[in-house]
Design a protein around this motif. Structure first.
Motif, PDB file in Angstrom:
ATOM      1  N   TYR A 284       1.025   6.012  -7.234  1.00  0.00           N
ATOM      2  CA  TYR A 284      -0.265   6.588  -7.637  1.00  0.00           C
ATOM      3  C   TYR A 284      -0.200   8.116  -7.623  1.00  0.00           C
ATOM      4  O   TYR A 284      -0.633   8.778  -8.575  1.00  0.00           O
TER       5      TYR A 284
ATOM      6  N   SER B 245       0.812   3.681  -3.221  1.00  0.00           N
ATOM      7  CA  SER B 245       0.335   5.041  -2.979  1.00  0.00           C
ATOM      8  C   SER B 245       1.322   6.077  -3.509  1.00  0.00           C
ATOM      9  O   SER B 245       0.928   7.085  -4.098  1.00  0.00           O
TER      10      SER B 245
ATOM     11  N   LEU C  74       0.826  -1.195   0.000  1.00  0.00           N
ATOM     12  CA  LEU C  74       0.000   0.000   0.000  1.00  0.00           C
ATOM     13  C   LEU C  74       0.867   1.253   0.000  1.00  0.00           C
ATOM     14  O   LEU C  74       0.552   2.241  -0.682  1.00  0.00           O
TER      15      LEU C  74
ATOM     16  N   SER D   4      -5.473   1.423  -8.572  1.00  0.00           N
ATOM     17  CA  SER D   4      -6.642   1.469  -7.688  1.00  0.00           C
ATOM     18  C   SER D   4      -7.336   0.113  -7.638  1.00  0.00           C
ATOM     19  O   SER D   4      -7.831  -0.302  -6.581  1.00  0.00           O
TER      20      SER D   4
ATOM     21  N   TYR E 241      -7.484  10.750  -1.959  1.00  0.00           N
ATOM     22  CA  TYR E 241      -6.213  11.406  -1.663  1.00  0.00           C
ATOM     23  C   TYR E 241      -5.482  11.815  -2.936  1.00  0.00           C
ATOM     24  O   TYR E 241      -4.638  12.721  -2.905  1.00  0.00           O
TER      25      TYR E 241
ATOM     26  N   LEU F  13      -7.649   6.013  -1.511  1.00  0.00           N
ATOM     27  CA  LEU F  13      -6.520   6.300  -2.397  1.00  0.00           C
ATOM     28  C   LEU F  13      -6.948   7.248  -3.512  1.00  0.00           C
ATOM     29  O   LEU F  13      -6.229   8.206  -3.842  1.00  0.00           O
TER      30      LEU F  13
END
Length: 216
Positions: free
Chosen positions: A19, A16, A12, A61, A79, A76
């Motif tokens: 992303y 993240s 994660l 995602s 954010y 996610l």
């Protein structure tokens, strides 16, 4: 009473970071129109290059939804608005407020390539939020908690979300300008469906495998 800190797994954390970077990069890449070549029946296909980063956002995602659940994937996506909005504000500031150096002659080209009007920025925010949320919802919904048909779920969810993304972005950006919206949408949608079919299945397989390896 102190609440326990949320558990952030290695996958994660890594996903993240990736992303957030891709959210910003998608807008920069989108300034170039790329040719996908000539296809039988479909003809010549072209698409804005930001789709390559955007499809990776779709994959990430979906991978987070598969590994950590729909709620985490939705957080996610939410954010993701932070780096997206910050990058828009910084680009606007650098282009319109910060004066160029006297010996630098590329201000006009820089502004033309990276500058977006408020209307297109708004369109980008809306289309990003809706399409990414829809992708997570469809991907998780088709699983019904059983985790089956990973590649098919990712492919179908990405295609439908890309259609919505294109319709929203082009409509909000260009409605009322006299441009042929349906013709623009048609070419973009076909190109994005082709890329979704080529890119999404192998990448979702890779990122889910990578995430499980990182968390092992």
């Amino acid at each position: 009473m102190n609440r326990p800190a949320p558990v952030i797994t290695r996958s994660l954390f890594v996903f993240s970071l990736l992303y957030g970077g891709l959210v910003v990069l998608a807008g920069v890449l989108g300034t170039k129109l790329a040719s996908l070549g000539h296809w039988p029946v479909l003809g010549d296909l072209a698409v804005e290059s930001g789709i390559f980063a955007f499809l990776l956002l779709v994959v990430l995602s979906s991978a987070v939804a598969e590994l950590h659940g729909k709620d985490t994937a939705n957080r996610l996506v939410r954010y993701g608005f932070i780096p997206l909005i910050v990058s828009m504000l910084l680009l606007t500031f650098v282009i319109h407020v910060v004066p160029p150096a006297a010996f630098w002659d590329d201000q006009e080209a820089y502004a033309r390539l990276l500058g977006q009007g408020a209307r297109m920025q708004f369109a980008g925010l809306i289309s990003y939020g809706v399409s990414q949320t829809l992708n997570v919802y469809l991907f998780a919904r088709m699983s019904e908690g059983k985790g089956r048909l990973l590649l098919v779920r990712a492919w179908v969810a990405s295609m439908l979300s890309q259609v919505i993304d294109t319709v929203l972005f082009i409509t909000i950006s260009f409605v009322g300008t006299g441009l042929p919206l349906l013709s623009i949408m048609e070419g973009q949608i076909i190109s994005k469906l082709v890329l979704s079919t080529i890119m999404v299945p192998p990448f979702i397989w890779f990122f889910v495998k990578l995430g499980r390896k990182l968390d092992a």
